[in-house]
Motif scaffolding. Structure first.
Motif, PDB file in Angstrom:
ATOM      1  N   ALA A  53      -9.612 -37.350 -35.337  1.00 11.13           N
ATOM      2  CA  ALA A  53     -10.340 -36.099 -35.241  1.00 11.13           C
ATOM      3  C   ALA A  53     -10.301 -35.641 -33.785  1.00 11.13           C
ATOM      4  CB  ALA A  53     -11.776 -36.285 -35.709  1.00 11.13           C
ATOM      5  N   THR A  54      -9.875 -34.421 -33.597  1.00  9.74           N
ATOM      6  CA  THR A  54      -9.772 -33.883 -32.253  1.00  9.74           C
ATOM      7  C   THR A  54     -10.265 -32.444 -32.221  1.00  9.74           C
ATOM      8  OG1 THR A  54      -8.258 -33.407 -30.416  1.00  9.74           O
ATOM      9  CG2 THR A  54      -7.358 -33.192 -32.639  1.00  9.74           C
ATOM     10  N   SER A  55     -10.714 -32.027 -31.061  1.00  7.52           N
ATOM     11  CA  SER A  55     -11.117 -30.639 -30.883  1.00  7.52           C
ATOM     12  C   SER A  55      -9.921 -29.749 -30.574  1.00  7.52           C
ATOM     13  CB  SER A  55     -12.153 -30.533 -29.759  1.00  7.52           C
ATOM     14  OG  SER A  55     -13.324 -31.224 -30.134  1.00  7.52           O
ATOM     15  N   LYS A  56      -8.758 -30.342 -30.409  1.00  6.71           N
ATOM     16  CA  LYS A  56      -7.536 -29.555 -30.258  1.00  6.71           C
ATOM     17  C   LYS A  56      -7.199 -28.929 -31.609  1.00  6.71           C
ATOM     18  CE  LYS A  56      -5.465 -32.698 -26.866  1.00  6.71           C
ATOM     19  NZ  LYS A  56      -6.693 -33.506 -26.729  1.00  6.71           N
ATOM     20  N   PRO A  57      -6.502 -27.815 -31.605  1.00 12.45           N
ATOM     21  CA  PRO A  57      -6.068 -27.250 -32.887  1.00 12.45           C
ATOM     22  C   PRO A  57      -5.231 -28.266 -33.667  1.00 12.45           C
ATOM     23  CG  PRO A  57      -5.748 -25.666 -31.119  1.00 12.45           C
ATOM     24  CD  PRO A  57      -6.126 -26.967 -30.470  1.00 12.45           C
ATOM     25  N   LEU A  58      -5.398 -28.270 -34.978  1.00 10.40           N
ATOM     26  CA  LEU A  58      -4.734 -29.251 -35.837  1.00 10.40           C
ATOM     27  C   LEU A  58      -3.230 -29.283 -35.614  1.00 10.40           C
ATOM     28  CD1 LEU A  58      -4.749 -31.330 -38.085  1.00 10.40           C
ATOM     29  CD2 LEU A  58      -4.759 -29.444 -39.734  1.00 10.40           C
ATOM     30  N   GLU A  59      -2.595 -28.122 -35.554  1.00  8.09           N
ATOM     31  CA  GLU A  59      -1.141 -28.082 -35.392  1.00  8.09           C
ATOM     32  C   GLU A  59      -0.719 -28.755 -34.087  1.00  8.09           C
ATOM     33  OE1 GLU A  59      -3.072 -25.348 -35.925  1.00  8.09           O
ATOM     34  OE2 GLU A  59      -2.688 -25.149 -38.069  1.00  8.09           O
ATOM     35  N   MET A  60      -1.481 -28.522 -33.019  1.00 11.04           N
ATOM     36  CA  MET A  60      -1.177 -29.141 -31.733  1.00 11.04           C
ATOM     37  C   MET A  60      -1.373 -30.659 -31.805  1.00 11.04           C
ATOM     38  SD  MET A  60      -2.926 -28.600 -27.973  1.00 11.04           S
ATOM     39  CE  MET A  60      -2.648 -26.860 -27.977  1.00 11.04           C
ATOM     40  N   ALA A  61      -2.414 -31.091 -32.473  1.00 15.14           N
ATOM     41  CA  ALA A  61      -2.680 -32.525 -32.600  1.00 15.14           C
ATOM     42  C   ALA A  61      -1.524 -33.232 -33.308  1.00 15.14           C
ATOM     43  CB  ALA A  61      -3.984 -32.752 -33.356  1.00 15.14           C
ATOM     44  N   ILE A  62      -1.061 -32.638 -34.385  1.00 13.64           N
ATOM     45  CA  ILE A  62       0.060 -33.233 -35.124  1.00 13.64           C
ATOM     46  C   ILE A  62       1.313 -33.254 -34.253  1.00 13.64           C
ATOM     47  CG2 ILE A  62       1.617 -32.876 -37.087  1.00 13.64           C
ATOM     48  CD1 ILE A  62      -0.892 -31.858 -38.633  1.00 13.64           C
ATOM     49  N   GLU A  63       1.568 -32.177 -33.540  1.00 14.60           N
ATOM     50  CA  GLU A  63       2.735 -32.106 -32.653  1.00 14.60           C
ATOM     51  C   GLU A  63       2.687 -33.208 -31.582  1.00 14.60           C
ATOM     52  OE1 GLU A  63       4.348 -28.904 -29.434  1.00 14.60           O
ATOM     53  OE2 GLU A  63       3.722 -28.099 -31.369  1.00 14.60           O
ATOM     54  N   VAL A  64       1.521 -33.420 -30.986  1.00 14.82           N
ATOM     55  CA  VAL A  64       1.367 -34.456 -29.955  1.00 14.82           C
ATOM     56  C   VAL A  64       1.601 -35.839 -30.555  1.00 14.82           C
ATOM     57  CG1 VAL A  64      -0.303 -35.599 -28.434  1.00 14.82           C
ATOM     58  CG2 VAL A  64      -0.144 -33.103 -28.461  1.00 14.82           C
ATOM     59  N   LEU A  65       1.014 -36.107 -31.712  1.00 17.19           N
ATOM     60  CA  LEU A  65       1.197 -37.416 -32.348  1.00 17.19           C
ATOM     61  C   LEU A  65       2.667 -37.671 -32.687  1.00 17.19           C
ATOM     62  CD1 LEU A  65      -1.914 -37.461 -34.701  1.00 17.19           C
ATOM     63  CD2 LEU A  65      -1.604 -38.740 -32.563  1.00 17.19           C
ATOM     64  N   LYS A  66       3.348 -36.658 -33.146  1.00 17.08           N
ATOM     65  CA  LYS A  66       4.778 -36.804 -33.451  1.00 17.08           C
ATOM     66  C   LYS A  66       5.581 -37.015 -32.176  1.00 17.08           C
ATOM     67  CE  LYS A  66       4.886 -34.442 -37.873  1.00 17.08           C
ATOM     68  NZ  LYS A  66       5.357 -33.282 -38.654  1.00 17.08           N
ATOM     69  N   TYR A  67       5.258 -36.273 -31.123  1.00 19.13           N
ATOM     70  CA  TYR A  67       5.955 -36.427 -29.845  1.00 19.13           C
ATOM     71  C   TYR A  67       5.782 -37.847 -29.304  1.00 19.13           C
ATOM     72  CZ  TYR A  67       7.142 -35.922 -24.934  1.00 19.13           C
ATOM     73  OH  TYR A  67       7.691 -36.109 -23.688  1.00 19.13           O
ATOM     74  N   LEU A  68       4.582 -38.394 -29.440  1.00 20.97           N
ATOM     75  CA  LEU A  68       4.304 -39.760 -28.973  1.00 20.97           C
ATOM     76  C   LEU A  68       4.815 -40.829 -29.937  1.00 20.97           C
ATOM     77  CD1 LEU A  68       0.671 -39.206 -27.669  1.00 20.97           C
ATOM     78  CD2 LEU A  68       2.746 -39.463 -26.292  1.00 20.97           C
ATOM     79  N   GLU A  69       5.372 -40.365 -31.062  1.00 25.98           N
ATOM     80  CA  GLU A  69       5.929 -41.244 -32.085  1.00 25.98           C
ATOM     81  C   GLU A  69       4.884 -42.193 -32.662  1.00 25.98           C
ATOM     82  OE1 GLU A  69       9.482 -43.037 -30.446  1.00 25.98           O
ATOM     83  OE2 GLU A  69      10.476 -41.099 -30.300  1.00 25.98           O
ATOM     84  N   ILE A  70       3.672 -41.662 -32.875  1.00 25.78           N
ATOM     85  CA  ILE A  70       2.611 -42.472 -33.484  1.00 25.78           C
ATOM     86  C   ILE A  70       2.005 -41.792 -34.717  1.00 25.78           C
ATOM     87  CG2 ILE A  70       2.043 -43.735 -31.374  1.00 25.78           C
ATOM     88  CD1 ILE A  70      -0.349 -41.836 -30.997  1.00 25.78           C
ATOM     89  N   TYR A  71       2.520 -40.650 -35.090  1.00 26.80           N
ATOM     90  CA  TYR A  71       1.980 -39.905 -36.231  1.00 26.80           C
ATOM     91  C   TYR A  71       1.940 -40.764 -37.493  1.00 26.80           C
ATOM     92  CZ  TYR A  71       1.464 -36.234 -39.746  1.00 26.80           C
ATOM     93  OH  TYR A  71       1.034 -35.468 -40.800  1.00 26.80           O
ATOM     94  N   GLU A  72       2.949 -41.568 -37.691  1.00 27.46           N
ATOM     95  CA  GLU A  72       3.052 -42.383 -38.906  1.00 27.46           C
ATOM     96  C   GLU A  72       1.928 -43.418 -39.026  1.00 27.46           C
ATOM     97  OE1 GLU A  72       6.111 -45.877 -38.167  1.00 27.46           O
ATOM     98  OE2 GLU A  72       6.830 -44.013 -37.252  1.00 27.46           O
ATOM     99  N   TYR A  73       1.223 -43.696 -37.956  1.00 28.62           N
ATOM    100  CA  TYR A  73       0.150 -44.690 -37.985  1.00 28.62           C
ATOM    101  C   TYR A  73      -1.193 -44.101 -38.406  1.00 28.62           C
ATOM    102  CZ  TYR A  73       3.607 -47.407 -35.509  1.00 28.62           C
ATOM    103  OH  TYR A  73       4.770 -48.058 -35.158  1.00 28.62           O
ATOM    104  N   PHE A  74      -1.237 -42.805 -38.642  1.00 27.59           N
ATOM    105  CA  PHE A  74      -2.477 -42.133 -39.006  1.00 27.59           C
ATOM    106  C   PHE A  74      -2.469 -41.768 -40.482  1.00 27.59           C
ATOM    107  CE2 PHE A  74      -2.267 -41.748 -34.505  1.00 27.59           C
ATOM    108  CZ  PHE A  74      -3.578 -41.678 -34.067  1.00 27.59           C
ATOM    109  N   ASP A  75      -3.520 -42.155 -41.184  1.00 27.51           N
ATOM    110  CA  ASP A  75      -3.670 -41.752 -42.584  1.00 27.51           C
ATOM    111  C   ASP A  75      -4.179 -40.325 -42.689  1.00 27.51           C
ATOM    112  OD1 ASP A  75      -2.866 -44.243 -43.635  1.00 27.51           O
ATOM    113  OD2 ASP A  75      -4.882 -45.045 -43.370  1.00 27.51           O
ATOM    114  N   TYR A  76      -5.042 -39.927 -41.762  1.00 26.12           N
ATOM    115  CA  TYR A  76      -5.627 -38.587 -41.757  1.00 26.12           C
ATOM    116  C   TYR A  76      -5.663 -38.065 -40.333  1.00 26.12           C
ATOM    117  CZ  TYR A  76      -7.219 -40.118 -46.314  1.00 26.12           C
ATOM    118  OH  TYR A  76      -7.254 -40.602 -47.582  1.00 26.12           O
ATOM    119  N   VAL A  77      -5.379 -36.794 -40.176  1.00 27.68           N
ATOM    120  CA  VAL A  77      -5.484 -36.117 -38.887  1.00 27.68           C
ATOM    121  C   VAL A  77      -6.253 -34.824 -39.132  1.00 27.68           C
ATOM    122  CG1 VAL A  77      -4.227 -35.029 -36.987  1.00 27.68           C
ATOM    123  CG2 VAL A  77      -3.272 -37.053 -38.110  1.00 27.68           C
ATOM    124  N   MET A  78      -7.246 -34.577 -38.300  1.00 22.18           N
ATOM    125  CA  MET A  78      -8.006 -33.338 -38.428  1.00 22.18           C
ATOM    126  C   MET A  78      -8.229 -32.769 -37.043  1.00 22.18           C
ATOM    127  SD  MET A  78      -9.258 -31.077 -40.359  1.00 22.18           S
ATOM    128  CE  MET A  78      -8.959 -31.974 -41.879  1.00 22.18           C
TER     129      MET A  78
END
Length: 105
Positions: free
Chosen positions: A1-26
């Motif tokens: 859960a982040t106060s950043k916009p959802l689309e930006m949060a997903i982009e950052v997680l993918k850039y850091l190559e850790i998106y796959e470790y999250f079951d939920y992102v908000m």
């Protein structure tokens, strides 16, 4: 859960190559009702369908807003600064290793 916009949060997680470790992102909405940490957490809890509470979850944050928002939805927070302790964080850790040790103790 982040106060950043959802689309930006997903982009950052993918850039850091850790998106796959999250079951939920908000994340927050730039327009609409989901702008505070509390609102983001409430939507995450509701949409995930999980029964999230202090018995099975903890907020891991890096700002006082994380502590304050988590408290409002009934969650404890582990943080990374003395200021967060002053807002009610249950612990402060300085590294992922310390976090792992704290969570597994």
């Amino acid at each position: 859960a982040t106060s950043k916009p959802l689309e930006m949060a997903i982009e950052v997680l993918k850039y850091l190559e850790i998106y796959e470790y999250f079951d939920y992102v908000m994340g927050a909405e730039t327009k609409g009702n989901r702008q505070s940490k509390e609102a983001v957490l409430n939507v995450l809890i509701e949409e995930s369908g999980l029964h999230i509470n202090n018995d099975n979850a903890v907020m891991i944050g890096d700002t006082c807003f994380d502590v304050d928002g988590a408290k409002k939805v009934g969650l404890d927070t582990i943080g990374n600064s003395k200021e967060m302790l002053e807002h009610g964080a249950i612990a402060i850790v300085d590294s992922a290793k310390e976090l792992e040790e704290y969570l597994l103790s």
